[in-house]
Every structure is written in structure tokens, then in C-alpha cells.
Design an enzyme around this catalytic site. Sequence first.
Site, PDB file in Angstrom:
ATOM      1  CG  HIS A   1      -0.652  -8.568   0.447  1.00 43.59           C
ATOM      2  ND1 HIS A   1      -0.335  -7.241   0.535  1.00 43.59           N
ATOM      3  CD2 HIS A   1      -1.973  -8.601   0.116  1.00 43.59           C
ATOM      4  CE1 HIS A   1      -1.407  -6.501   0.284  1.00 43.59           C
ATOM      5  NE2 HIS A   1      -2.411  -7.306   0.015  1.00 43.59           N
TER       6      HIS A   1
ATOM      7  CE1 TYR B   1      -2.910  -3.112   0.495  1.00 41.66           C
ATOM      8  CE2 TYR B   1      -3.461  -2.370   2.700  1.00 41.66           C
ATOM      9  CZ  TYR B   1      -3.605  -3.290   1.675  1.00 41.66           C
ATOM     10  OH  TYR B   1      -4.443  -4.353   1.839  1.00 41.66           O
TER      11      TYR B   1
HETATM   12  N1  LIG Z   1      -5.427  -8.737   1.700  1.00 38.96           N
HETATM   13  C1  LIG Z   1      -5.804  -8.176   0.569  1.00 38.96           C
HETATM   14  O1  LIG Z   1      -5.458  -8.630  -0.533  1.00 38.96           O
HETATM   15  C2  LIG Z   1      -6.666  -6.959   0.614  1.00 38.96           C
HETATM   16  C3  LIG Z   1      -7.309  -6.512  -0.561  1.00 38.96           C
HETATM   17  C4  LIG Z   1      -8.108  -5.380  -0.471  1.00 38.96           C
HETATM   18  C5  LIG Z   1      -8.274  -4.737   0.749  1.00 38.96           C
HETATM   19  N2  LIG Z   1      -7.626  -5.177   1.871  1.00 38.96           N
HETATM   20  C6  LIG Z   1      -7.785  -4.501   3.191  1.00 38.96           C
HETATM   21  O2  LIG Z   1      -9.165  -4.426   3.501  1.00 38.96           O
HETATM   22  C7  LIG Z   1      -9.533  -3.065   3.696  1.00 38.96           C
HETATM   23  C8  LIG Z   1     -10.959  -2.825   3.246  1.00 38.96           C
HETATM   24  O3  LIG Z   1     -11.166  -3.243   1.913  1.00 38.96           O
HETATM   25  P1  LIG Z   1     -11.365  -2.206   0.702  1.00 38.96           P
HETATM   26  O4  LIG Z   1     -10.752  -0.921   1.078  1.00 38.96           O
HETATM   27  O5  LIG Z   1     -10.876  -2.853  -0.523  1.00 38.96           O
HETATM   28  O6  LIG Z   1     -12.934  -2.088   0.558  1.00 38.96           O
HETATM   29  P2  LIG Z   1     -14.157  -1.682   1.517  1.00 38.96           P
HETATM   30  O7  LIG Z   1     -13.696  -1.285   2.872  1.00 38.96           O
HETATM   31  O8  LIG Z   1     -15.162  -2.753   1.391  1.00 38.96           O
HETATM   32  O9  LIG Z   1     -14.760  -0.426   0.764  1.00 38.96           O
HETATM   33  C9  LIG Z   1     -14.086   0.782   0.658  1.00 38.96           C
HETATM   34  C10 LIG Z   1     -14.892   1.698  -0.261  1.00 38.96           C
HETATM   35  O10 LIG Z   1     -16.161   1.975   0.321  1.00 38.96           O
HETATM   36  C11 LIG Z   1     -16.315   3.390   0.498  1.00 38.96           C
HETATM   37  N3  LIG Z   1     -16.973   3.557   1.803  1.00 38.96           N
HETATM   38  C12 LIG Z   1     -16.470   3.310   3.037  1.00 38.96           C
HETATM   39  N4  LIG Z   1     -17.392   3.513   3.992  1.00 38.96           N
HETATM   40  C13 LIG Z   1     -18.510   3.931   3.360  1.00 38.96           C
HETATM   41  C14 LIG Z   1     -19.798   4.291   3.815  1.00 38.96           C
HETATM   42  N5  LIG Z   1     -20.105   4.273   5.110  1.00 38.96           N
HETATM   43  N6  LIG Z   1     -20.723   4.645   2.884  1.00 38.96           N
HETATM   44  C15 LIG Z   1     -20.409   4.666   1.559  1.00 38.96           C
HETATM   45  N7  LIG Z   1     -19.205   4.319   1.071  1.00 38.96           N
HETATM   46  C16 LIG Z   1     -18.266   3.953   1.960  1.00 38.96           C
HETATM   47  C17 LIG Z   1     -14.911   3.955   0.459  1.00 38.96           C
HETATM   48  O11 LIG Z   1     -14.908   5.265  -0.090  1.00 38.96           O
HETATM   49  P3  LIG Z   1     -14.259   6.522   0.700  1.00 38.96           P
HETATM   50  O12 LIG Z   1     -12.828   6.164   1.049  1.00 38.96           O
HETATM   51  O13 LIG Z   1     -14.332   7.604  -0.345  1.00 38.96           O
HETATM   52  O14 LIG Z   1     -15.125   6.779   1.866  1.00 38.96           O
HETATM   53  C18 LIG Z   1     -14.217   3.009  -0.498  1.00 38.96           C
HETATM   54  O15 LIG Z   1     -14.474   3.361  -1.855  1.00 38.96           O
HETATM   55  C19 LIG Z   1      -8.499  -2.317   2.839  1.00 38.96           C
HETATM   56  O16 LIG Z   1      -8.448  -0.948   3.102  1.00 38.96           O
HETATM   57  C20 LIG Z   1      -7.253  -3.078   3.201  1.00 38.96           C
HETATM   58  O17 LIG Z   1      -6.775  -2.715   4.474  1.00 38.96           O
HETATM   59  C21 LIG Z   1      -6.831  -6.292   1.801  1.00 38.96           C
END
Ligand SMILES: NC(=O)c1ccc[n+]([C@@H]2O[C@H](COP(=O)([O-])OP(=O)(O)OC[C@H]3O[C@@H](n4cnc5c(N)ncnc54)[C@H](OP(=O)(O)O)[C@@H]3O)[C@@H](O)[C@H]2O)c1
Length: 303
Positions: free
Chosen positions: A127, A69
Site C-alpha cells: 500500500h 479500508y
Molecule cells: N493506494 C492508495 O493510497 C489510495 C489512496 C486513495 C484512494 N485509493 C483508491 O482509489 C479509489 C478512488 O480514489 P478516491 O476515492 O480517493 O477518490 P475519487 O474516486 O477521485 O473521488 C471520490 C469522491 O468523488 C465523489 N464522486 C464520485 N463520483 C462522482 C460524480 N460522478 N460526481 C460528483 N462527485 C463524485 C465521491 O462522493 P460520493 O461517494 O458521495 O459519490 C467521493 O467524494 C479509492 O476508493 C481507493 O480504492 C487508493
Amino acid sequence: MPAWDRMAKVIFNELKYTTINMQTILLNNGIEMPLLGYGLFKVPPQEAERCTRDALEVGYRLIDTAQAYGNEQGVGDAIRQSGIPREEIFIVTKIWITNAGEEKAARSIEQSLRKLQTDYVDLLLIHQAYGDVFGSWRAMEKAYAQGMTRAIGVSNFQACRFYDFASVVDVKPAVNQLQCCVLSQQRTILPEMERFDTRMMAWGPLGQGSDDLLKSPVLDAIGEQYGKTPAQVALRWLIERGIVAIPKSMHKERMAANFDIFDFSLTEADMKAIEPLNQKDTGFRDFADPNYLRRILGMFDLK
Ligand SMILES: NC(=O)c1ccc[n+]([C@@H]2O[C@H](COP(=O)([O-])OP(=O)(O)OC[C@H]3O[C@@H](n4cnc5c(N)ncnc54)[C@H](OP(=O)(O)O)[C@@H]3O)[C@@H](O)[C@H]2O)c1
């Protein structure tokens, strides 16, 4: 009783922070991990400090970052400046594919600790299930033995890969971080993870911002009973299954809304109504496709 129901029967503990109560889950080595955390995928390096500070102010005490990241430094800055005792924050980071292998992983763990400005992380993950994962694991087992991490685990290990890996290694993975949300419920892998007492941590808990989740009429109708949004219902659904959720947002008000899920619970009828939202149980990535691997290999430029 189905495996995913049994998983929800894990013992929750109440951990008191200065101003909040956070539910925690026990890992297979006996350490406690908060059930809700803050994720920083796609948070640019220059925003990482501000976002982590906002998240800590809201009350999050689990922070999920990764070498890939590019924002470990900002996370470290915010944690150091927060004044919150280090032991009250649960830091998760991940070793990227290009650092796979015993020597490279060992060096990269030290680099992560330097950027995070800490002597130890709480959870260190592989990862992706590519490259010399066994070499990486040896380095991680050593780091674990030396107190550089309090637990070790994997991410994106699909059922057979996970079983194969966990069967062979000495220290069993404490966590498998997988894409998991109401649209992708990850039920089939749970029995394999239960064999090793491995907990699930859900990435993409909000469907990565998908309207199918955020505007779901089913979640909306459930939320209406409790004065909650579809996003809050979706997060609550995870923690009721004993699955750790790490939603990401760059907006403090959304961070706060995503955190506000500890004053209601879902009924059995609610849980049943959510079951049919499962579109692709194992997640939306095709980890067996070489094109996927080639794409992510070129995606991050580690410094
Ligand atoms: N291990 C892996 O391969 C892997 C892959 C992906 C992610 N991850 C981890 O998992 C975490 C979460 O997954 P993710 O970031 O992919 O997806 P997520 O948390 O499911 O969704 C994030 C998205 O939702 C929006 N959002 C957040 N809260 C909201 C709300 N209350 N209402 C409306 N929209 C909202 C955010 O926009 P805004 O930021 O504009 O609010 C962003 O576009 C990551 O940040 C990372 O730490 C790990």
C-alpha cells in the site's frame, strides 16, 4: 513521442461479460486487467457490501479494496452473493504498513483472503513505500508462486523509490497505484515504470471530489461536445492514456455515470487542452515528510 503517449499505445483487448464490453489492459505477466474499476476507500464497513453489490450491478468487474479500508469482508460478501463467476471479477487488495515484513505480510495475506472469501486475489499491492517492503515482497512473491494472487505490485512508490525497488526484486511490479488525475498527471514517473513494463492504476481519478476537477470549465467545454460531464471526461482521459481508473462513489447513479465512458473518445486537441490542468505532476501528498507517515500510521486500526 513523449513517454505518456507511448503508454497509451498499449494493446487493448475486448473482454465480453454477460451484458457489457469492458476494455482491458495487459499486465507484464500477461494477465488482463479491466481499465475501469470501483474503489472503496472511505466506504464504511457496514456499507461495503451494498456499495460493492451496486457497483457489480452497474457493470464494474474490478474492485479495489485494502486492509486499511476495513471493508474487505463486505466486498467478499457482495462478491460471493452476486452469483458472478469468480474469474470474471478482478479483486485488488493492499498490504498495510503495519503488516510490512515477510512473516507479518504472509499472515495478513491469508487474513485478506479469508475476509474476501476467495482462494486468490487478482492483484496484491504494497500500500505504501514504508517499512520492510522487501520482506513484504518476498511474502508476496511466495503467494504469487502459490497462486494466492495472479499479480503483485506496489502503490505510492515515487519515481526514485520505484526504480530502486523494481531494479532489485525478482518479480517486477505489475502495477504502481498512484494518485493520478487531470490535476496530477504523473508524467515524470512513466519512463521509470516503462523500464519494467509496469502499468499505472490511478487513485483519486476524480481529484477525490475536488471542484477544480468536477467543475473545471475546460473539462466542461470538452464534455459538452460529447454530452458528457467533467467527471466522465476526466475518467476517459485516464483510460485513453492506458491508465486504469478506480473511481469511488457511494451513490449508484454516480457509479453508473462514472461507468458510462466507453461510447466516446477524446481527440488530440482535447488531450492537449487538458495538459495545462496539471497542478502537481507527482500528486498532492508529500511522501518524504515524516509527519505524513506518522499521520497515516495512526489513521487505521487493523482488526
Ligand atoms: N493506494 C492508495 O493510497 C489510495 C489512496 C486513495 C484512494 N485509493 C483508491 O482509489 C479509489 C478512488 O480514489 P478516491 O476515492 O480517493 O477518490 P475519487 O474516486 O477521485 O473521488 C471520490 C469522491 O468523488 C465523489 N464522486 C464520485 N463520483 C462522482 C460524480 N460522478 N460526481 C460528483 N462527485 C463524485 C465521491 O462522493 P460520493 O461517494 O458521495 O459519490 C467521493 O467524494 C479509492 O476508493 C481507493 O480504492 C487508493
